[in-house]
Write a protein that holds these residues in place. Structure first.
Motif, PDB file in Angstrom:
ATOM      1  N   SER A  96       1.041  -1.346  -0.111  1.00 43.09           N
ATOM      2  CA  SER A  96       0.032   0.024  -0.168  1.00 43.09           C
ATOM      3  C   SER A  96       0.742   1.305   0.023  1.00 43.09           C
TER       4      SER A  96
ATOM      5  N   GLU B  15       1.108   4.223  -2.899  1.00 45.69           N
ATOM      6  CA  GLU B  15       1.011   5.711  -2.850  1.00 45.69           C
ATOM      7  C   GLU B  15       1.984   6.522  -3.292  1.00 45.69           C
TER       8      GLU B  15
ATOM      9  N   TRP C  93      -7.014   6.228  -4.127  1.00 47.68           N
ATOM     10  CA  TRP C  93      -7.811   5.487  -2.838  1.00 47.68           C
ATOM     11  C   TRP C  93      -7.147   4.068  -3.016  1.00 47.68           C
TER      12      TRP C  93
ATOM     13  N   ASP D 299      -5.292   2.640  -0.115  1.00 50.04           N
ATOM     14  CA  ASP D 299      -6.105   2.281   0.977  1.00 50.04           C
ATOM     15  C   ASP D 299      -6.786   0.882   0.752  1.00 50.04           C
TER      16      ASP D 299
ATOM     17  N   ARG E 296      -4.400  -1.560   1.574  1.00 53.52           N
ATOM     18  CA  ARG E 296      -4.168  -1.533   3.190  1.00 53.52           C
ATOM     19  C   ARG E 296      -5.320  -2.521   3.720  1.00 53.52           C
TER      20      ARG E 296
ATOM     21  N   VAL F  71      -9.059  -0.033   9.389  1.00 52.84           N
ATOM     22  CA  VAL F  71      -8.567   0.713   8.133  1.00 52.84           C
ATOM     23  C   VAL F  71      -9.359   1.766   8.018  1.00 52.84           C
TER      24      VAL F  71
ATOM     25  N   SER G 181      -9.817   5.530   6.025  1.00 52.58           N
ATOM     26  CA  SER G 181      -9.600   6.090   4.747  1.00 52.58           C
ATOM     27  C   SER G 181     -10.508   7.355   4.686  1.00 52.58           C
TER      28      SER G 181
ATOM     29  N   VAL H  37     -13.521   3.252   1.073  1.00 53.80           N
ATOM     30  CA  VAL H  37     -12.667   2.199   0.807  1.00 53.80           C
ATOM     31  C   VAL H  37     -13.509   0.862   1.286  1.00 53.80           C
TER      32      VAL H  37
ATOM     33  N   ASP I 144     -14.314   4.102   7.410  1.00 54.24           N
ATOM     34  CA  ASP I 144     -13.606   3.239   8.198  1.00 54.24           C
ATOM     35  C   ASP I 144     -14.223   1.955   8.130  1.00 54.24           C
TER      36      ASP I 144
END
Lengths: 293, 256
Positions: B95, B99, B109, B112, B115, B159, B161, B165, B189
């Motif tokens: 992840s 980025e 996105w 994320d 992630r 997670v 975001s 996500v 989240d």
């Protein structure tokens, strides 16, 4: 002829066909309890803390003998073994009490990087010393005899001073380990290096073979258009390998035989058919007693 | 340095550098330094590791398309090869890599989503533990509830975001043609739990992630509720606590 005994006598692997266990088949195996002799797992796939892999393997282990096959110990590396990884292997063995434990004559870790392939080693005194040290260490930590698998290779080293057979025999002599004879690897390496696969099998130290592997390979060509076989475990066992296997059994006698199919994993029934074919060879081949060399 | 060490250093270098010459001393029966044969090892290393990443990040792969994903994963493998033979641990840096990976800069996105998929993998392999039963909540004395501390289940992952996500992930985890998700629809989240062996991903109400983070950090129920209320004035303690326990996210509770 002295056959090597399974070191854990309470969990023996029978001289029948087994299949490499894949997550795709967990549920079907538990639901249908197929008449298969045993299963083998890659140790590294069971080095997590918990969850589905352990849940299913624990349930399957209650009904079948199990063999543990390591793919990441990097026994052929010059660098010391990763003791954390070796301890993880021991934990897997302590938890699942496998009848056989095996690893490869290969290296895969260097300078802290894991290359995820079974890379070849030169066959000479230096490598022999290093490999034997590592096998001694494995057998001490696991407190059992391990089996070492012959490799499939695509290149050779001009630093090699011994044949692969002499190298394997020397390892067995020094460490007391057994051998896992991968018959497909013999076919692959013999083709790739232009030697006779049958002669290799005939000269193999049969009395030390504790397990056999059978897998699929793919056809390719080398740099000069010569035949090159790729050991990809992604298809059915080739007919030429079945023939070599029957010859192997005629020399070794019945030995636990694994069907390995790791990529493009087929339906369970396909693996059962391959295993049934190996079981027929195991039960119908008569052993030719040949004087050991 | 031993000869064997030199041999393996040269071999590993040539595997990870496609333009490198085949190391001296590597031969076939027909020639020295056989490039195509050595390429089999190169190919095995890359293809197998790309395949590991493809299995670990199926939604990222679906979002990018197979070819683009494989090309992206190849760059990741080259710069971040595994450091352990236990490949369930491989991909933790994917992840962060996404980025800063220029070719996916227009998909802010995506990292994320990666992630979330990594969190899913951690939850899948986490230690086994029985979550507390929903009845445990009923047994709490209201007067002393504020001073309880909670032990989260070992599989719990959060997670957070700025993008939707959880919606993106769940829409692309299903079979069939995914519905369009408006990436500008606001942050979500996710709570990842695994009360038994099946991993579940839940969309947390606002304030829920701050609440769980505070509990995970050892704060009491009362303190964690304050943290959540600071972040989200409409935070509903009763509903969030009931939801956490019902999802199997709590492995134990005791007075502070």
């Amino acid at each position: 002829m002295s056959r090597i005994e399974n070191t854990d006598g309470s969990n023996p692997i029978p001289a029948r066909a087994g299949v490499g266990l894949k997550p795709e088949h967990y549920a079907e195996i538990l639901d249908t309890r197929p008449a298969i002799g045993w299963f083998e797992v890659h140790a590294e796939n069971y080095m997590g803390a918990g969850g589905a892999p352990h849940h299913f393997l624990t349930a399957i282990r209650e009904h079948y003998p199990l063999s543990v096959h390591g793919v990441g110990l990097s026994i052929g590396a010059d660098a010391p073994l990763d003791t954390d990884h070796l301890n993880s292997l021991k934990q897997v063995c302590d938890r699942y009490e496998p009848g056989l434990v095996s690893e490869h004559l290969a290296w895969s870790t260097h300078d802290g990087v894991y290359l995820n392939d079974l890379l070849p080693v030169p066959y000479n005194a230096e490598t022999l010393g290093r490999v034997c040290e590592h096998i001694d260490q494995v057998q001490e930590v696991l407190r059992r005899r391990m089996l070492l698998e012959n490799p499939s290779t695509y290149i050779r080293f001009d630093g090699s001073e011994m044949s692969e057979l002499d190298f394997l025999a020397a390892i067995v002599g020094r460490t007391g380990c057994g051998l896992l004879l991968d018959v497909n690897n013999v076919q692959v390496s013999a083709t790739n290096h232009a030697y006779d696969a049958v002669a290799y099998i005939d000269a193999f130290p049969h009395q030390h073979v504790g397990e056999i592997h059978l897998g699929g390979h793919a056809d390719d060509e080398g740099d000069d258009g010569e035949p090159l076989l790729i050991d990809d475990h992604g298809s059915a066992v080739a007919d030429i390998v079945w023939n070599l296997y029957a010859h192997t059994i005629s020399r070794c006698g019945p030995v636990p035989t694994l069907i390995e199919w790791d990529n493009d994993v087929p339906a369970w029934a396909v693996l059962m058919d391959e295993a049934a074919r190996a079981d027929i060879v195991l039960s119908e081949t008569s052993v030719q007693h040949v004087a050991a060399e | 340095m031993s000869r064997l060490s030199d041999t393996q250093t040269g071999f590993a270098h040539a595997v990870f550098n496609a333009d490198a010459a085949v190391p001296e001393g590597i031969v076939s029966h027909l020639r020295r330094q056989p490039r195509k044969r050595f390429g089999v090892y190169r190919n095995n290393v890359y293809v197998s590791l790309i395949s590991v990443l493809e299995g670990r990040f199926p939604v990222v792969s679906r979002l990018l398309g197979e070819d683009f994903f494989k090309a992206t994963a190849r760059v990741f493998v080259e710069h971040h090869p595994p450091t352990s033979p236990v490949l369930m641990r491989y991909g933790g840096g994917f992840s962060e890599f996404l980025e800063t990976f220029e070719p996916v800069a227009d998909l802010p996105w995506l990292a994320d989503v990666a992630r979330l998929e990594w969190a899913w993998n951690l939850a899948y392999h986490a230690a086994d533990k029985d979550p507390v039963a929903p009845e445990a909540l009923a047994a709490i004395e209201p007067a002393s509830a504020g001073s309880l501390v909670f032990e989260l289940h070992p599989a719990v992952q959060l997670v957070r975001s700025a993008f939707p996500v959880v919606s993106i992930w769940s829409e692309h985890s299903k079979d069939g043609e995914p519905e369009h998700i408006d990436a500008g629809a606001g942050g979500e989240d996710g709570l990842i739990v695994r009360p038994g062996i099946a991993v579940e991903v839940r969309h947390l109400p606002r304030g829920g992630a701050a609440f769980i983070s505070a509990l995970a950090g050892g704060k009491t129920l009362g303190e964690a509720a304050e943290v959540a209320l600071d972040e989200e004035a409409s935070f509903d303690l009763q509903a969030n606590l009931a939801g956490l326990i019902a999802s199997g996210a709590i492995a134990g509770l005791r007075p502070a």
